[in-house]
Enzyme design. Structure first.
Site, PDB file in Angstrom:
ATOM      1  N   LYS A  96       5.733  -0.931   2.405  1.00 57.06           N
ATOM      2  CA  LYS A  96       4.946  -1.702   3.414  1.00 57.06           C
ATOM      3  C   LYS A  96       5.116  -3.040   3.561  1.00 57.06           C
ATOM      4  CE  LYS A  96       0.810  -1.648   6.299  1.00 57.06           C
ATOM      5  NZ  LYS A  96      -0.625  -1.482   6.052  1.00 57.06           N
ATOM      6  N   GLU A 134       0.712  -1.280  -0.099  1.00 54.37           N
ATOM      7  CA  GLU A 134      -0.001   0.063   0.099  1.00 54.37           C
ATOM      8  C   GLU A 134       0.819   1.188  -0.128  1.00 54.37           C
ATOM      9  OE1 GLU A 134      -0.150  -2.464   2.292  1.00 54.37           O
ATOM     10  OE2 GLU A 134      -2.256  -2.706   2.654  1.00 54.37           O
TER      11      GLU A 134
END
Length: 196
Positions: free
Chosen positions: A137, A25
């Protein structure tokens, strides 16, 4: 599935999936996320194999299914063309797959030099700053090597792991299980425990 991408002349006529967000993300709106393109190719090929099996083994059911779904022979040919021409981002200099077309060219970041109190980064950095950074991430490229392990050499897996691990801020869900507990997120938590 094939309607989501396009054959791009400037990419050698390859089938590209642009403006996408893969599992990571931190890097949305990218062109040709390797995880997405690779698995889309697998899904297209599996769908074509399944359609062929149904056509040969259960022709009446297959005809009803095609009618119900509005599936045409032209669409099946598009699936095959897209799968056969799927673009996978690859860096010749590093001799390895890339997370997407842009990841390697973003601003480098030393995750270990960042303040652990500013983690997770998504809550402490404006997206316009975060999206410029060479940080993820979720290590979705490493995850791809894990999910399709038998399709990549040990050398390729090692190159990708060694490149992506220091650039992965981490998440308890996807990164740590795939990175084997070596992710930078764990390093941040260790630093935080020691400083408290």
């Amino acid at each position: 599935m094939a309607h989501r991408g396009a054959f791009i002349k400037e990419k050698g006529g390859k089938f590209c999936i642009n403006v996408i967000c893969g599992p990571d993300e931190y890097t949305p709106l990218v062109d040709n996320n390797c995880y997405t393109n690779y698995l889309t190719r697998k899904h297209l090929r599996y769908s074509l194999e399944t359609a062929e099996l149904l056509k040969n083994e259960y022709p009446k059911k297959y005809a009803r299914l095609k009618e119900k779904c509005g599936l045409t022979d032209a669409e099946l040919l598009l699936w095959k063309r897209a799968a056969d021409n799927m673009y996978l981002p690859y860096n010749q200099e590093y001799d390895m797959y890339m997370q997407d077309d842009q990841f390697m060219y973003r601003d480098p970041v030393d995750l270990d030099s960042l303040d652990p109190k500013r983690m997770p980064m998504l809550f402490h950095y404006h997206p316009l700053n975060l999206w410029r950074m060479q940080v993820c991430k979720q290590a979705d490229l490493v995850l791809l090597m894990f999910l399709c392990s038998n399709e990549f050499t040990i050398e390729m897996k090692k190159k990708i792991f060694d490149y992506m691990e220091p650039r992965t801020a981490g998440s308890l869900i996807l990164s740590n299980c795939v990175l084997g507990g070596r992710s930078s997120a764990l390093k941040f938590r260790r630093k935080k425990r020691v400083s408290n």
